[in-house]
Design a protein around this motif. Structure first.
Motif, short mmCIF file in Angstrom:
data_model
loop_
_atom_site.label_atom_id
_atom_site.label_comp_id
_atom_site.label_asym_id
_atom_site.label_seq_id
_atom_site.Cartn_x
_atom_site.Cartn_y
_atom_site.Cartn_z
N PHE A 90 0.83 -1.21 0.00
CA PHE A 90 0.00 0.00 0.00
C PHE A 90 0.86 1.26 0.00
O PHE A 90 0.59 2.22 -0.73
CB PHE A 90 -0.92 0.01 1.22
N LEU A 91 1.89 1.27 0.83
CA LEU A 91 2.74 2.45 0.92
C LEU A 91 3.53 2.68 -0.37
O LEU A 91 3.74 3.83 -0.78
CB LEU A 91 3.72 2.31 2.10
N LEU A 92 3.97 1.62 -1.00
CA LEU A 92 4.69 1.75 -2.26
C LEU A 92 3.82 2.44 -3.31
O LEU A 92 4.27 3.37 -4.01
CB LEU A 92 5.14 0.39 -2.76
N TYR A 93 2.58 2.01 -3.40
CA TYR A 93 1.65 2.64 -4.35
C TYR A 93 1.39 4.10 -3.97
O TYR A 93 1.36 4.99 -4.83
CB TYR A 93 0.34 1.86 -4.39
N GLU A 94 1.22 4.37 -2.68
CA GLU A 94 0.93 5.73 -2.22
C GLU A 94 2.09 6.68 -2.53
O GLU A 94 1.88 7.82 -2.95
CB GLU A 94 0.66 5.71 -0.71
N MET A 95 3.31 6.22 -2.33
CA MET A 95 4.47 7.08 -2.60
C MET A 95 4.59 7.38 -4.09
O MET A 95 4.99 8.47 -4.49
CB MET A 95 5.74 6.42 -2.07
N LYS A 96 4.25 6.41 -4.93
CA LYS A 96 4.25 6.66 -6.37
C LYS A 96 3.20 7.70 -6.74
O LYS A 96 3.44 8.59 -7.57
CB LYS A 96 3.99 5.35 -7.13
N GLU A 97 2.02 7.61 -6.12
CA GLU A 97 0.96 8.59 -6.37
C GLU A 97 1.36 9.98 -5.90
O GLU A 97 1.08 10.98 -6.55
CB GLU A 97 -0.33 8.15 -5.67
N MET A 98 2.04 10.05 -4.75
CA MET A 98 2.44 11.34 -4.23
C MET A 98 3.51 11.97 -5.13
O MET A 98 3.51 13.19 -5.36
CB MET A 98 2.98 11.20 -2.80
N LYS A 99 4.40 11.16 -5.65
CA LYS A 99 5.40 11.67 -6.59
C LYS A 99 4.73 12.23 -7.84
O LYS A 99 5.12 13.29 -8.36
CB LYS A 99 6.37 10.55 -6.96
N ARG A 100 3.69 11.54 -8.31
CA ARG A 100 2.97 12.02 -9.49
C ARG A 100 2.30 13.35 -9.20
O ARG A 100 2.29 14.26 -10.03
CB ARG A 100 1.93 10.98 -9.91
N LYS A 101 1.71 13.50 -8.00
CA LYS A 101 1.06 14.75 -7.62
C LYS A 101 2.06 15.91 -7.57
O LYS A 101 1.76 17.02 -8.02
CB LYS A 101 0.38 14.61 -6.26
N LYS A 102 3.23 15.64 -7.01
CA LYS A 102 4.24 16.69 -6.93
C LYS A 102 4.67 17.15 -8.32
O LYS A 102 4.89 18.34 -8.56
CB LYS A 102 5.45 16.20 -6.13
N LEU A 103 4.81 16.20 -9.23
CA LEU A 103 5.25 16.53 -10.59
C LEU A 103 4.18 17.27 -11.37
O LEU A 103 4.46 18.16 -12.17
CB LEU A 103 5.67 15.26 -11.33
N SER A 104 2.93 16.88 -11.15
CA SER A 104 1.84 17.47 -11.93
C SER A 104 1.23 18.71 -11.28
O SER A 104 0.55 19.50 -11.92
CB SER A 104 0.74 16.43 -12.16
N GLY A 105 1.48 18.85 -9.96
CA GLY A 105 0.89 19.99 -9.25
C GLY A 105 -0.57 19.80 -8.93
O GLY A 105 -1.24 20.74 -8.50
N VAL A 106 -1.09 18.57 -9.10
CA VAL A 106 -2.49 18.28 -8.82
C VAL A 106 -2.61 17.77 -7.41
O VAL A 106 -1.89 16.87 -7.00
CB VAL A 106 -3.04 17.21 -9.80
N VAL A 107 -3.50 18.37 -6.64
CA VAL A 107 -3.70 17.99 -5.26
C VAL A 107 -5.12 17.51 -5.07
O VAL A 107 -6.07 18.18 -5.45
CB VAL A 107 -3.43 19.16 -4.29
N GLN A 108 -5.23 16.34 -4.50
CA GLN A 108 -6.57 15.79 -4.25
C GLN A 108 -7.20 16.52 -3.09
O GLN A 108 -6.56 16.72 -2.05
CB GLN A 108 -6.43 14.30 -3.88
N SER A 109 -8.43 16.99 -3.22
CA SER A 109 -9.10 17.66 -2.12
C SER A 109 -9.53 16.65 -1.10
O SER A 109 -9.76 15.51 -1.40
CB SER A 109 -10.33 18.43 -2.63
N ASN A 110 -9.64 17.11 0.14
CA ASN A 110 -10.04 16.20 1.23
C ASN A 110 -11.53 16.29 1.44
O ASN A 110 -11.98 17.02 2.24
CB ASN A 110 -9.28 16.58 2.49
#
Length: 455
Positions: free
Chosen positions: A435-455
């Motif tokens: 789970f954490l491996l997938y989450e870290m990949k998603e967070m890296k993608r967000k940082k690169l794209s500048g897209v932030v998921q709203s809470n």
């Protein structure tokens, strides 16, 4: 500089230390209280009383689960809202949570007193143990509201950046608990009723301290009457975020019930007493790691809300490293001093000592990996992702441990009970890592794209 600005800009290692140390001390003191209390019960009353507290344990876990459902769920939301500079929303959450911490335990207590006898029998009480369990839990259930308020709202204090006072409220309660347990059991002779009475008095003192913090104007977040009015959207959000630790504790209660019945089938009251000893020791080892996860939570939650993902990742990494170091230290301690540790509880009972030592060493065979699992699972709770958090929190007790408890004793007898724990631990660590491996990949993608998921 405010505490919030410190969380936003301060050194992560220092912040983790500042937030975790008070949490570790608080939970460690409570764990020590449980050990000392069980030593008092074992030496002052006998092994049957230890068995009674083991029977009562699933009920007490469920009470804690309700407090965690509201307290931890609200804390994660409060941290995120403060990171977003939305103080009014944080106060609305705190007010709704305070109301729930009063109402839900009252309902729970009423249900218990209506069905106390079948409930205690369900949780594994034999005819010999039942009177002791009844005397103990009846008194405990009279103090469920102060206990829930104390635990739940101390998390709010930590979330707004005052972990030391949160620690102080829990330490004072634990110290009072130990003193009263000794006085009531050994000096006054109240037996197991004295242990329970000491507990609810101490919880009441802690609750008064916590409420005083908010009502006397010391807090950044205010508990206002207008915010006590239930708001459906807030309640649902609190419950959804807090459901993971609640479900984990609920599953722990179910698992403990199954464990109690399996122990009675394959080992009798002696095995039940042995597990009571093991749980006290295991709690002492687990709680500092839980303190690390609690200390990391407001840092992760605030920086996630502030969209500072590098700091989120750094906090997670350092939290896992600290949790693993504590787990390794606990493992070495148990492997080296298992016999003298158990002897503190057993009052010279050789059979109980031998069984408990063997069981404890087997139970904790893979304990060094637990730090990763606890801190890793709590990350998803801190960032407001209840689905992932719930799955990981339940993996050990529900997905893996309960089936193993039902299957392995059919092949190995009582040894199957002892071996189920380390096998479940290994499987839950593997799941958490994925789970954490997938989450870290998603967070890296967000940082690169500048897209932030709203809470």
């Amino acid at each position: 500089m405010t505490k919030n600005l410190d969380i936003r800009n301060g050194d992560i290692g220092r912040l983790l230390w500042e937030f975790s140390l008070p949490a570790i001390i608080a939970v460690l003191v409570n764990a020590l209280y449980n050990i000392i209390s069980r030593i008092f019960v074992g030496r002052g009353i006998g092994s049957v009383a230890i068995a009674a507290t083991t029977v009562a344990f699933p009920i007490m876990i469920f009470i804690m689960a309700v407090a965690m459902l509201i307290g931890i769920g609200a804390t994660a939301l409060i941290s995120i809202r403060l990171g977003e500079q939305k103080k009014q929303e944080a106060e609305n959450i705190a007010g709704n949570a305070a109301l729930l911490l009063i109402l839900l335990p009252l309902i729970l207590s009423g249900v218990y007193f209506l069905f106390s006898e079948p409930i205690l029998t369900l949780f594994g009480a034999s005819q010999e143990v039942l009177p002791y369990a009844r005397d103990y839990i009846h008194i405990i259930m009279m103090g469920v509201v102060p206990g829930a308020v104390s635990y739940g709202m101390s998390n709010f204090i930590r979330a707004e950046g005052n972990p030391r006072f949160a620690m102080l409220t829990q330490i004072i309660g634990a110290v009072i608990n130990v003193i009263l347990n000794y006085v009531f059991i050994f000096n006054i002779g109240l037996g197991i009723k004295g242990a329970a009475l000491g507990t609810i008095i101490a919880q009441t003192v802690s609750a008064i301290l916590v409420l005083g913090y908010f009502l006397q104007g010391r807090s950044q977040i205010k508990i206002r009457l207008i915010n006590l009015k239930p708001q459906f959207a807030i309640v649902i959000k609190i419950v959804s975020i807090g459901f993971a630790p609640f479900a984990m504790q609920l599953a722990n209660s179910v698992q403990q019930t199954i464990l109690n019945h399996t122990l009675m089938t394959y080992g009798g009251d002696l095995a039940l007493s042995a597990v009571g000893i093991i749980m006290s020791v295991a709690m002492l080892l687990f709680m500092p790691i839980v303190g690390i996860s609690q200390g990391a939570q407001p840092i992760i939650g605030f920086n996630y809300g502030a969209k500072q993902f590098d700091r989120v990742q750094e906090t997670l990494k350092k939290g896992i490293m600290a949790g693993t170091a504590l787990a390794v230290s606990g493992y070495i301690l148990v492997q080296t001093f298992a016999t003298p540790i158990v002897a503190l509880f057993s009052k010279g009972d050789t059979a109980l000592t031998q069984l408990s030592v063997h069981a404890m060493v087997t139970f904790l065979a893979v304990f060094p990996v637990i730090g990763f699992q606890i801190v890793g699972a709590s990350y998803f709770q801190a960032v407001g992702k209840p689905v992932q958090s719930t799955i990981l929190s339940l993996s050990r007790q529900v997905l893996f441990l309960i089936p193993l408890l039902l299957i392995l004793p059919n092949f190995w007898g009582i040894e199957g009970v002892w071996r189920a724990i380390p096998i479940a631990d290994i499987l839950s660590v593997i799941l958490t890592a994925s789970f954490l491996l997938y989450e870290m990949k998603e967070m890296k993608r967000k940082k690169l794209s500048g897209v932030v998921q709203s809470n």
